[in-house]
Design an enzyme around this catalytic site. Structure first.
Site, PDB file in Angstrom:
ATOM      1  N   GLU A 131      10.149  15.715  15.253  1.00 57.94           N
ATOM      2  CA  GLU A 131      10.490  15.592  13.934  1.00 57.94           C
ATOM      3  C   GLU A 131       9.937  16.653  12.799  1.00 57.94           C
ATOM      4  O   GLU A 131       8.767  16.721  13.029  1.00 57.94           O
ATOM      5  CB  GLU A 131       9.974  14.095  13.327  1.00 57.94           C
ATOM      6  CG  GLU A 131      10.749  13.887  11.740  1.00 57.94           C
ATOM      7  CD  GLU A 131      10.218  12.545  11.214  1.00 57.94           C
ATOM      8  OE1 GLU A 131       9.082  12.067  11.442  1.00 57.94           O
ATOM      9  OE2 GLU A 131      11.059  12.002  10.871  1.00 57.94           O
ATOM     10  N   GLU A 136      10.464   1.377  10.349  1.00 61.46           N
ATOM     11  CA  GLU A 136      11.422   2.222   9.814  1.00 61.46           C
ATOM     12  C   GLU A 136      10.658   3.601  10.286  1.00 61.46           C
ATOM     13  O   GLU A 136       9.764   4.133   9.354  1.00 61.46           O
ATOM     14  CB  GLU A 136      11.818   2.220   8.411  1.00 61.46           C
ATOM     15  CG  GLU A 136      12.634   0.796   8.042  1.00 61.46           C
ATOM     16  CD  GLU A 136      13.795   0.685   8.527  1.00 61.46           C
ATOM     17  OE1 GLU A 136      14.309   1.802   8.837  1.00 61.46           O
ATOM     18  OE2 GLU A 136      14.091  -0.430   8.853  1.00 61.46           O
ATOM     19  N   CYS A 191      14.032  10.894   6.281  1.00 57.23           N
ATOM     20  CA  CYS A 191      13.951  10.502   7.823  1.00 57.23           C
ATOM     21  C   CYS A 191      15.325  10.780   8.262  1.00 57.23           C
ATOM     22  O   CYS A 191      15.114  10.920   9.652  1.00 57.23           O
ATOM     23  CB  CYS A 191      13.501   9.002   7.620  1.00 57.23           C
ATOM     24  SG  CYS A 191      14.827   7.905   6.571  1.00 57.23           S
ATOM     25  N   LYS A 232       0.871  -1.155   0.009  1.00 58.70           N
ATOM     26  CA  LYS A 232       0.125   0.000  -0.100  1.00 58.70           C
ATOM     27  C   LYS A 232       0.925   1.269  -0.022  1.00 58.70           C
ATOM     28  O   LYS A 232       1.483   1.641   1.130  1.00 58.70           O
ATOM     29  CB  LYS A 232      -0.972   0.154   1.240  1.00 58.70           C
ATOM     30  CG  LYS A 232      -2.002   1.096   1.122  1.00 58.70           C
ATOM     31  CD  LYS A 232      -2.426   1.817   2.357  1.00 58.70           C
ATOM     32  CE  LYS A 232      -1.620   2.836   2.861  1.00 58.70           C
ATOM     33  NZ  LYS A 232      -1.272   3.957   2.065  1.00 58.70           N
TER      34      LYS A 232
HETATM   35  P1  NAD Z   1       2.524   8.053   7.913  1.00 49.04           P
HETATM   36  O1  NAD Z   1       2.820   7.389   9.170  1.00 49.04           O
HETATM   37  O2  NAD Z   1       1.471   8.935   8.082  1.00 49.04           O
HETATM   38  O3  NAD Z   1       1.660   6.780   6.848  1.00 49.04           O
HETATM   39  C1  NAD Z   1       2.974   5.881   6.460  1.00 49.04           C
HETATM   40  C2  NAD Z   1       2.152   4.918   5.591  1.00 49.04           C
HETATM   41  O4  NAD Z   1       1.172   4.246   6.643  1.00 49.04           O
HETATM   42  C3  NAD Z   1       1.322   5.232   4.582  1.00 49.04           C
HETATM   43  O5  NAD Z   1       1.219   4.382   3.508  1.00 49.04           O
HETATM   44  C4  NAD Z   1       0.022   5.361   5.137  1.00 49.04           C
HETATM   45  O6  NAD Z   1      -1.214   5.624   4.118  1.00 49.04           O
HETATM   46  C5  NAD Z   1      -0.222   4.394   6.122  1.00 49.04           C
HETATM   47  N1  NAD Z   1      -0.870   4.561   7.394  1.00 49.04           N
HETATM   48  C6  NAD Z   1      -1.518   5.351   7.644  1.00 49.04           C
HETATM   49  N2  NAD Z   1      -2.244   4.962   8.817  1.00 49.04           N
HETATM   50  C7  NAD Z   1      -2.197   3.753   9.037  1.00 49.04           C
HETATM   51  C8  NAD Z   1      -2.835   2.883  10.100  1.00 49.04           C
HETATM   52  N3  NAD Z   1      -3.635   3.169  10.938  1.00 49.04           N
HETATM   53  N4  NAD Z   1      -2.571   1.603   9.780  1.00 49.04           N
HETATM   54  C9  NAD Z   1      -1.665   1.152   8.827  1.00 49.04           C
HETATM   55  N5  NAD Z   1      -1.225   1.963   7.880  1.00 49.04           N
HETATM   56  C10 NAD Z   1      -1.479   3.382   7.975  1.00 49.04           C
HETATM   57  O7  NAD Z   1       3.841   8.504   7.384  1.00 49.04           O
HETATM   58  P2  NAD Z   1       4.222   9.628   6.132  1.00 49.04           P
HETATM   59  O8  NAD Z   1       3.575  10.934   6.684  1.00 49.04           O
HETATM   60  O9  NAD Z   1       3.665   8.763   4.829  1.00 49.04           O
HETATM   61  O10 NAD Z   1       5.993   9.381   5.983  1.00 49.04           O
HETATM   62  C11 NAD Z   1       6.791  10.382   6.639  1.00 49.04           C
HETATM   63  C12 NAD Z   1       7.026   9.721   7.990  1.00 49.04           C
HETATM   64  O11 NAD Z   1       8.188   8.442   7.533  1.00 49.04           O
HETATM   65  C13 NAD Z   1       8.302  10.376   8.753  1.00 49.04           C
HETATM   66  O12 NAD Z   1       8.150  10.360  10.145  1.00 49.04           O
HETATM   67  C14 NAD Z   1       9.852   9.994   8.088  1.00 49.04           C
HETATM   68  O13 NAD Z   1      10.758  10.055   9.254  1.00 49.04           O
HETATM   69  C15 NAD Z   1       9.404   8.569   8.196  1.00 49.04           C
HETATM   70  N6  NAD Z   1      10.405   7.829   7.408  1.00 49.04           N
HETATM   71  C16 NAD Z   1      11.319   6.919   7.779  1.00 49.04           C
HETATM   72  C17 NAD Z   1      12.213   6.238   7.116  1.00 49.04           C
HETATM   73  C18 NAD Z   1      12.965   5.505   7.784  1.00 49.04           C
HETATM   74  O14 NAD Z   1      13.830   4.652   7.076  1.00 49.04           O
HETATM   75  N7  NAD Z   1      13.321   5.400   9.044  1.00 49.04           N
HETATM   76  C19 NAD Z   1      12.290   6.581   5.790  1.00 49.04           C
HETATM   77  C20 NAD Z   1      11.513   7.476   5.091  1.00 49.04           C
HETATM   78  C21 NAD Z   1      10.504   8.098   6.077  1.00 49.04           C
END
Ligand code: NAD
Length: 485
Positions: free
Chosen positions: A384, A250, A285, A172
């Site tokens: 963050e 992650e 990230c 997804k």
């Molecule tokens: P998010 O947590 O809003 O969403 C991540 C994913 O989860 C999306 O596909 C979203 O649709 C899905 N999602 C949302 N609610 C959910 C639920 N209740 N159950 C299951 N899935 C759900 O994150 P984002 O805003 O898309 O991305 C930004 C974040 O990602 C930042 O915090 C960043 O640090 C992190 N990030 C981490 C890494 C790493 O390697 N550690 C890499 C890239 C981004």
């Protein structure tokens, strides 16, 4: 215009109820793409396809060289379509120069193909003459992949190792940047991936939570690997706990970049501090969003750093002269601005706002922002930020630097700049963090070191051999011999 579809069991299908959603450009609001808006039923179809493909066994039983050949063919196709894909990514994310991300994805596909071929699936142990033991490593099964919007092609670090060892996947993508993942699915199919092995369910319902939760909680999914925020990661972990499935998370970071007065190359450190927070508009990230400067070097460092903020060119992510595009959404822009405004005791040296008139006011831009004398406990230091904002904090000695560096809930990455190897190693060992750089930041030449967060930054590993091993289970086979050998 063709009907928006997603990839389920090798077929391009609309959402069951026919619903769609639009991705508008964060630069000027024009329509970039329209996607199928999946619901729980679509998620269940994607999961069922991945389950059936795994249970049928053709993919996991195929010789690893055959699986690797598909990944290599996909890498070649990605490269052939690089410019078109880079344009799509730039439009959806809002940030320029995405060709590098496509090339990185192609390299990753080739890397996991190589690692999968280069490892042993089984080891034989023999401690008694009347018994033989086999340690067998086997694909975990159906992998649910939930990805973040900031770096859509990074999904290869979840999907390629899973596919290479024989798992099947249901992905997804983040709803705002689903295009790259759908394109990867098409390319894998064209490269010869069997139907049902790679499924993509797009959805923006409840910001992706409806389909994401269905995948995380499903009894038919054996493991979920997630990239996203810490708050959502915890929800995914709770949903996965209902079946006790394995999770790799992650998550977010607020990484410290620490500079001592004996920094060996000051200009390199200044450039790295700037690039480390401006890449992807700070929406990375491992962004080095907290710059910790020793009191003795603080003024000189900032005198060299500040002019770089003035050289940033905000603009259309498709223009080659642009160095900083808009943030991904209005919500993200407002979040960043709220955090900057909350830093009332810090000095705003540069930026601190967003364009409200002229052509850039149509997009979700945020000015590159430099804040000095940020308090380690303030929200801007603790949360963050995920924007082009650099917070500068001062320290007096090694112990205080470590204390401030470790003083958030996160543990994703950090860097130390010093010519003293003892100090560097001592600092690296004392930092509670999955990645530490010494005299560099976000070094890409060493990227096949494993990557994973500590504490609120995650669980498990990605990249490298260790990242691939996450998709394998261990089975111990005891064989009793009738005749001692
Ligand atoms: P998010 O947590 O809003 O969403 C991540 C994913 O989860 C999306 O596909 C979203 O649709 C899905 N999602 C949302 N609610 C959910 C639920 N209740 N159950 C299951 N899935 C759900 O994150 P984002 O805003 O898309 O991305 C930004 C974040 O990602 C930042 O915090 C960043 O640090 C992190 N990030 C981490 C890494 C790493 O390697 N550690 C890499 C890239 C981004």
């Amino acid at each position: 215009m063709a009907e928006p579809t997603m990839l389920i069991d090798g077929q391009w299908v609309p959402a069951v109820d026919g619903d769609t959603y639009d991705r508008l450009s964060p630069f000027d609001g024009h329509l970039v793409s329209t996607y199928a808006n999946g619901d729980s039923e679509d998620a269940r179809r994607g999961i069922a396809a991945a389950r059936a493909a795994f249970d049928a066994g053709d993919w996991r039983r195929a010789p690893v060289q055959e699986r690797a050949a598909v990944l290599r063919a996909a890498a070649a196709r990605l490269r052939a379509e690089r410019d078109r894909l880079a344009r799509l990514l730039a439009e959806e994310i809002g940030q320029p120069r995405q060709a590098g991300a496509v090339e990185e994805a192609a390299k990753a596909l080739e890397y996991y193909a190589w690692v999968a071929c280069d490892r042993r699936d089984q080891a034989v142990t023999e401690q008694r003459s009347d018994a033989v033991g086999i340690i067998s490593r086997e694909p975990i099964g159906v992998v649910g992949v939930l990805s973040a919007w900031n770096a859509p092609m990074s999904v290869v670090h979840k999907t390629a190792p899973a596919l290479a060892v024989g798992c099947t996947v249901v992905v997804k993508p983040a709803h705002m940047t689903a295009g790259g993942v759908l394109e990867l699915g098409r390319i894998l199919q064209e490269a010869g991936l069997p139907d049902g092995v790679f499924n993509v369910v797009t959805s923006e319902r409840a910001n992706g939570a409806v389909v994401g939760h269905e995948i995380a909680a499903s009894e038919l999914v054996d493991m979920v690997t997630f990239t996203g925020s810490t708050a959502t990661g915890r929800k995914v972990m709770a949903a996965a706990a209902t079946t006790g499935k394995k999770v790799v998370l992650e998550l977010g970071g607020q990484s410290p970049n620490v500079v001592f007065p004996d920094v060996p190359d000051l200009d390199a450190a200044v450039k790295a501090a700037f690039d480390g927070v401006m890449s992807l508009g700070g929406q990375a990230c491992k962004a080095g969003s907290r710059l910790l400067l020793h009191r003795d070097i603080h003024d000189e460092f900032l005198a060299r750093l500040a002019p770089k903020f003035g050289e940033v060119r905000l603009g259309d992510p498709l223009e080659p002269t642009t160095t900083l595009g808009p943030l991904v959404s209005r919500e993200q822009r407002d979040r960043v601005h709220g955090l900057v405004r909350s830093a009332t005791d810090a000095k705003v040296l540069i930026g601190g706002s967003y364009p409200t008139e002229g052509p850039l006011a149509r997009g979700w831009f945020y000015e590159p922002t430099l804040l000095d004398d940020v308090s380690p406990d303030s929200p801007i230091a603790q949360t963050e930020v995920f924007g082009p904002v650099l917070s500068v904090l001062r320290f007096d000695d090694d112990s205080q630097a470590v204390e401030i560096a470790n003083g958030t809930q996160y543990g994703l990455a950090g860097a130390v700049w010093t010519a003293d190897i003892d100090r560097a190693l001592s600092f690296a060992k004392r930092l509670r963090s999955g990645t530490v750089w010494v005299n560099t930041y976000r070094e890409s030449g060493l990227r096949y070191l494993p990557s994973g967060g500590w504490d609120a930054s995650g669980i498990g590993l990605e990249r490298s051999r260790e990242g691939l091993e996450e998709f394998l289970l261990t089975k111990s086979i005891h064989i009793k011999l009738r005749r001692p050998s």
